[in-house]
Design an enzyme around this catalytic site. Structure first.
Site: not given
Length: 377
Positions: A90, A151
């Site tokens: 991320d 994601d």
């Protein structure tokens, strides 16, 4: 309607700067505000707060937002230098919405260099044997070593951008390979998606799909589907590979066709739905922003354009009218009924900072033509 919603967001975000100080909002707890659960820039979500500051600055030109965003960039500089809580993919969420946004808006060379260093950090998660970007955990992690999650498609723009900035093809090559693997293994034949997929980390042999935050392994976690819609559209933006655009379309159709009457998603498409079923307003906010990106790549006479435009306006209108905190002056969040991790009983029905960010990004794009910070303008 859009203008009123943006101005409400600007007022609330300005108040939150004072509330949070040097801390970062993540998710609210038990119906409270973000101040119940702040962190010192150690979570995967901290870029979203900085992205909101930049969006508010672009709308208002109020130096308060710019100064707060710049302070955050210094926090992200320290986080990268000290390698604080970065054993995950991320890094794209963190640095695209903070340092890269600073470069896009102000052409700040120091912010550009920081973003390139962050891209190198993300590139370091490429696992050559398995041909994937490892989602979580360090190299060789027995459980996580061969795992991808949907994601990550929203983290790939950091690599595409770095390739454009430096002329180094390696960033782009890795991003394309990971996007192609995600398209092949995370997207199912009926246009739904897996949250996560496992491979043998030493050989890349596929093991199978599962979920981490969804209802069950074969179900479709709505936020994961949302990441796919927006993420594949962004991969198309950078590569012009028509397969990525078509995949974004397919995922979008599935998402829209499975919405309840008020056009805002439940937390999983396969969970038994009744009056008490948790929503995930953040999934719909992501899709609104993603549909605006998808629409940018469709011809004016594309047969599906009216379909996507209609759903976009209905979903965003429902978020504003039915889920926003407009009129609630002391609310810290912008939209209610976001879910973080329902099965883990972690903020299943609360404010979530990424929901607020994508809601504001979608509003800014539809009202002002201001995109997010996933690519140079």
């Amino acid at each position: 309607m859009w203008k009123k919603a943006i101005e409400d967001a600007v007022v609330k975000t300005r108040k939150n700067i004072e509330r949070y100080g040097e801390q970062f909002p993540h998710v609210a707890l038990n119906g409270g505000g973000y101040t119940t659960n702040l962190n010192p820039n150690t979570d995967w979500t901290d870029g979203f707060w900085t992205g909101m500051l930049w969006l508010c600055y672009e709308y208002s030109k109020d130096e308060t937002f710019r100064e707060a965003a710049q302070r955050n960039i210094e926090s992200f500089r320290k986080r990268l230098a000290d390698n604080i809580a970065l054993e995950h993919h991320d890094i794209g969420f963190l640095y695209s919405l903070s340092a890269k946004a600073g470069w896009i808006i102000e052409k700040d060379e120091a912010a550009k260099e920081l973003t390139l260093k962050a891209a190198d950090k993300l590139l370091g998660r490429w696992r050559e044997e398995a041909q994937l970007i490892q989602a979580w955990g360090p190299l060789g992690d027995e459980k996580q070593g061969g795992r991808i999650i949907i994601d990550c498609l929203m983290n790939l723009p950091l690599l595409y951008w770095a390739s454009e900035m430096t002329g180094e093809n390696r960033y782009r090559e890795v991003a394309v390979k990971h996007a192609e693997k995600s398209r092949r293994y995370l997207v199912r034949g009926d246009d739904s998606s897996y949250h996560t997929f496992y491979f043998e980390q030493d050989t890349g042999i596929p093991i199978g799909g599962s979920t981490h935050q969804g209802y069950q392994n074969g179900s479709t976690w709505t936020r994961g589907q949302a990441w796919g819609i927006y993420g594949f559209a962004l991969s198309y933006k950078y590569t012009k590979n028509p397969a990525f655009l078509e995949t974004s379309r397919r995922l979008a159709r599935y998402f829209l066709e499975n919405l309840p009457e008020d056009d805002v998603a439940y937390w999983d498409f396969d969970v038994p739905a009744d009056a008490d079923t948790y929503r995930d307003s953040s999934a719909s906010a992501i899709v609104c922003a993603g549909l605006l990106e998808l629409l940018d790549h469709l011809d004016a006479n594309d047969a599906e354009r009216p379909y996507f435009e209609g759903w976009l306006k209905r979903s965003l209108q429902s978020l504003v009218q039915n889920y926003s905190t407009i009129g609630e002056e002391e609310a810290e969040g912008l939209i209610k009924r976001g879910s973080y991790h329902v099965r883990g009983n972690s903020s299943p029905d609360d404010f979530v900072i990424w929901g607020d960010y994508y809601y504001l990004e979608a509003l800014m794009r539809i009202e002002k033509g201001v995109t997010g910070y996933w690519y140079n303008r």
